[in-house]
Design an enzyme around this catalytic site. Structure first.
Site, PDB file in Angstrom:
ATOM      1  N   ASP A  83      73.972  53.688  50.026  1.00  0.00           N
ATOM      2  CA  ASP A  83      73.528  52.665  51.267  1.00  0.00           C
ATOM      3  C   ASP A  83      74.333  51.463  51.605  1.00  0.00           C
ATOM      4  O   ASP A  83      74.600  51.186  51.861  1.00  0.00           O
ATOM      5  CB  ASP A  83      72.094  52.606  50.365  1.00  0.00           C
ATOM      6  CG  ASP A  83      72.742  51.330  48.474  1.00  0.00           C
ATOM      7  OD1 ASP A  83      73.272  51.685  48.102  1.00  0.00           O
ATOM      8  OD2 ASP A  83      71.968  50.299  48.768  1.00  0.00           O
ATOM      9  N   ASP A  86      77.131  50.881  46.199  1.00  0.00           N
ATOM     10  CA  ASP A  86      77.089  51.409  44.825  1.00  0.00           C
ATOM     11  C   ASP A  86      77.517  52.745  44.971  1.00  0.00           C
ATOM     12  O   ASP A  86      77.264  52.760  45.851  1.00  0.00           O
ATOM     13  CB  ASP A  86      75.646  50.459  44.003  1.00  0.00           C
ATOM     14  CG  ASP A  86      74.477  50.778  45.241  1.00  0.00           C
ATOM     15  OD1 ASP A  86      74.550  52.061  46.136  1.00  0.00           O
ATOM     16  OD2 ASP A  86      74.065  50.109  45.539  1.00  0.00           O
ATOM     17  N   TYR A 235      65.028  48.270  46.353  1.00  0.00           N
ATOM     18  CA  TYR A 235      64.504  47.942  48.436  1.00  0.00           C
ATOM     19  C   TYR A 235      63.005  48.474  47.773  1.00  0.00           C
ATOM     20  O   TYR A 235      62.482  49.298  48.407  1.00  0.00           O
ATOM     21  CB  TYR A 235      65.425  49.557  49.288  1.00  0.00           C
ATOM     22  CG  TYR A 235      66.557  49.327  49.423  1.00  0.00           C
ATOM     23  CD1 TYR A 235      67.175  48.369  50.591  1.00  0.00           C
ATOM     24  CD2 TYR A 235      67.547  49.710  48.502  1.00  0.00           C
ATOM     25  CE1 TYR A 235      68.635  48.483  50.600  1.00  0.00           C
ATOM     26  CE2 TYR A 235      69.046  49.379  48.430  1.00  0.00           C
ATOM     27  CZ  TYR A 235      68.997  49.405  49.649  1.00  0.00           C
ATOM     28  OH  TYR A 235      70.622  49.085  49.731  1.00  0.00           O
ATOM     29  N   GLU A 481      78.715  42.417  50.626  1.00  0.00           N
ATOM     30  CA  GLU A 481      78.871  43.517  50.363  1.00  0.00           C
ATOM     31  C   GLU A 481      78.221  44.166  51.544  1.00  0.00           C
ATOM     32  O   GLU A 481      77.772  43.021  52.481  1.00  0.00           O
ATOM     33  CB  GLU A 481      77.733  43.820  49.607  1.00  0.00           C
ATOM     34  CG  GLU A 481      77.399  45.723  49.301  1.00  0.00           C
ATOM     35  CD  GLU A 481      76.296  45.523  47.541  1.00  0.00           C
ATOM     36  OE1 GLU A 481      76.604  46.267  47.110  1.00  0.00           O
ATOM     37  OE2 GLU A 481      76.077  44.700  47.686  1.00  0.00           O
TER      38      GLU A 481
END
Length: 629
Positions: A83, A86, A235, A481
């Site tokens: 995603d 990571d 999430y 990120e």
């Protein structure tokens, strides 16, 4: 920040080109190469691939990974996307990413094809849908996560070296997840449409999976993070599942024209929030604005039938979203001093890209159907105003902001170098195959005060805070990120901007008429050298078309520094030009590159496609310093 004369100086000097009366969206003061940005944005998804990488993999610092995913659960879950920075495969944001990539292709696939990127974009979608087929082995079973965010976040490893848990988590009738199943159904329905012509068997397979998943989501209702609890801290489904059920129904109607799905959308709007929620944020969790824009599309296209009243209520909420974003609503999205929409510090740009896409398609829907302006509390929002606002948001991301920072990695001169990303921040396994364990990754790479060894090209990072401030530091994950769902909506917007030539008449401004001429202005490929052979300019006609008894040319102009030194102080002149210029600033003598391109490195060259009726001749001169590279 790159030093003067450093690498990656793009010669987008290029832009010097005339703007035709038909072509207004490509004009303005941004001067950005949207086609190049589109190419980079699609390339980013190859860096996020999990599974066995194909022979035509273009991000060469990556290698195959996650090759045993699902094995412990007795199912093949190899593939899909990581995603963000990571090594976990989270199903909900992955499905939203694929939905938005597919929607981008459906709306602006022709522009992607013109840019030479349609095949790559479709490949990016298929990489996701191939995985979803595997993750849906039974009608009422869907695997929604591989890996564990908690253990993964305690480890800093390349995906090729992973030693963290690869446990797979699923939803089923006893452990429902209507939001996850609904979003996955939406993604497969949307994707089925882009493969309908080129790969009909695959399209039908996706549609069958989509219908099963929608039925599963609707029959066994519940939030997925109550079943896959390890996803909650990463999430979590704050908005619930009502928006995803409506979202899936809308996409299934779009894909099938089956009135069952339209009736579902119309009759469940109140109960599931589609006609009740007025919200100005759209993303992987909250789908209501997306549903409302799709419903408005059906209405504007005359496809509502007996459900026009219900879809009109959806459209009212879509109008609320548009008005709020462009600053003409009763409640408006805040903006930073630099002008970008601002929702939150952590990964704010995800909401900028997703809103920009909805605004773009809604403005285009309104224009094509002849419905015109969106009525807002503070005055009408014309389609050309909406599109101009979208362009300002994209330009901000690409570097037109107080910091002069491009928040797309690899685009422009000044972009984030310490992106919070495991694979990019550790030396490529192809360069050094030595195993990197969890703690070694942290001690040797995570805290390293240097740019990442691998370029995460095309990634959209989280972006600046409410004051336009940004710290390019690897541990500043809120800002540095990147995530797949940041970039997916931007594909369509960039394609729209890159392909604006010959498009809609978005800017209702007067453009001076060009006097008719009997002279043949079609340019043959030509090359002009100046400044003692240091500078080379090549201009070509790449496309010609006629409209309203006029001929328009699309030009590609490349400026190349042939010397061994860095060029600064470049002035460009254009003789006998008709139309408007973009990509350059007017100077006392001729035109100069914009601020975001201060220098041109040795051998540096680039090109830009743009439009004009006539561009007779361009020339350049160097009237200031040359500096050592």
């Amino acid at each position: 920040m790159a030093r003067n004369g450093g690498a990656h100086v793009v010669a987008a000097i290029l832009g010097l080109l005339a703007l035709a009366p038909l072509v207004k969206l490509a004009s303005g003061d941004g001067g950005h190469d949207y086609g190049m940005a589109l190419k980079k944005s699609i390339l980013y998804f190859e860096a996020q691939r999990s599974g066995t990488l194909p022979p035509d993999q273009r991000v060469t610092w990556r290698e195959s990974s996650g090759l045993f995913d699902g094995k412990a659960n007795g199912v093949d879950l190899v593939g899909g996307y990581y995603d963000a920075g990571d090594n976990v495969k989270f199903g909900l944001p992955m499905a939203f990413t694929v939905t938005m990539m597919s929607w981008s292709i459906l709306e602006y696939g022709k522009q992607m094809a013109s840019a030479g990127e349609l095949e790559h974009a479709m490949g990016a979608v298929k990489w996701g849908t191939d995985y979803f087929i595997k993750a849906h082995p039974e009608p009422d079973v869907l695997y929604g996560e591989v890996g564990d965010g908690d253990t993964d976040h305690n480890c800093w490893q390349r995906p090729e070296d992973m030693t963290t848990s690869r446990q797979a988590f699923r939803i089923d009738p006893q452990n429902p997840g209507s939001d996850l199943a609904g979003e996955t159904a939406a993604s497969m329905a949307a994707a089925s449409m882009i493969f309908r012509t080129t790969y009909p068997g695959y399209a039908n397979l996706l549609l069958e999976h989509s219908k099963q998943l929608f039925q599963f989501a609707d029959k066994y209702r519940g939030k997925y993070d109550s079943s896959i609890t390890v996803a909650r801290n990463y999430y979590g489904s704050v908005s619930g599942y009502g928006d995803e059920l409506l979202w899936a129904a809308a996409w299934l109607f779009e894909a099938t024209e089956d009135q069952f799905y339209l009736e579902y959308l119309a009759t469940n709007g109140d109960a599931l929030g589609g006609t009740g929620w007025s919200i100005n944020q759209f993303g992987w969790d909250v789908k209501y604005p997306g549903v409302q824009v799709l419903a408005a599309k059906f209405l504007l296209q005359g496809r509502a039938g007996e459900h026009a009243d219900a879809l009109q209520r959806y459209r009212q909420n879509a109008n609320f979203f548009v008005c709020s974003c462009v600053g003409k609503g009763a409640v408006n999205v805040p903006r930073t001093p630099g002008g970008v929409m601002y929702h939150q510090r952590w990964n704010n740009l995800q909401f900028v890209t997703s809103a920009s896409f909805l605004l773009t398609v809604y403005a285009d829907y309104a224009t094509v159907t002849g419905r015109g302006a969106v009525r807002c509390p503070a005055g009408a929002a014309q389609p050309f105003e909406i599109l101009a606002f979208v362009k300002s948001q994209v330009n901000y991301i690409l570097g037109d902001n107080p910091r002069g920072t491009s928040y797309m990695v690899g685009y422009g001169l000044n972009y984030p170098r310490q992106v919070h990303h495991r694979g990019a921040s550790i030396v490529s396994i192809k360069t050094d195959p030595s195993f990197v364990n969890c703690q070694e990754g942290y001690s040797s790479w995570y805290g390293k005060q240097a740019g990442n060894p691998n370029l995460l090209e095309g990634a959209i990072v989280g972006g600046p805070d409410e004051y336009d401030d940004f710290a390019d530091e690897r541990n500043n994950y809120e800002q540095t990120e990147a995530a797949t769902y940041n970039g997916a909506p931007l594909l369509g917007v960039l394609a729209r901007l890159a392909g604006a030539c010959g498009g809609l008449d978005e800017y209702h401004q007067s453009v001076p008429e060009v006097a008719p001429s009997h002279e043949n202005h079609t340019l043959r490929p030509s090359r002009h050298q100046h400044a003692s052979e240091h500078l080379e300019i090549e201009q070509n006609v790449t496309r010609t078309w006629a409209s309203k008894r006029r001929t328009y040319n699309r030009y590609s102009v490349t400026v190349t520094n042939k010397s061994r030194k860095t060029v600064r102080g470049l002035h460009l002149g254009i003789s006998e030009l008709n139309g408007r210029l973009w990509g350059l600033d007017k100077a006392r003598y001729g035109y100069v590159p914009q601020k975001w391109l201060p220098a041109l490195r040795p051998g540096g060259a680039s090109g830009l496609g743009t439009c004009s009726r006539v561009l007779r001749r361009m020339y350049g001169s160097l009237d200031t310093s040359w500096s050592e590279a």
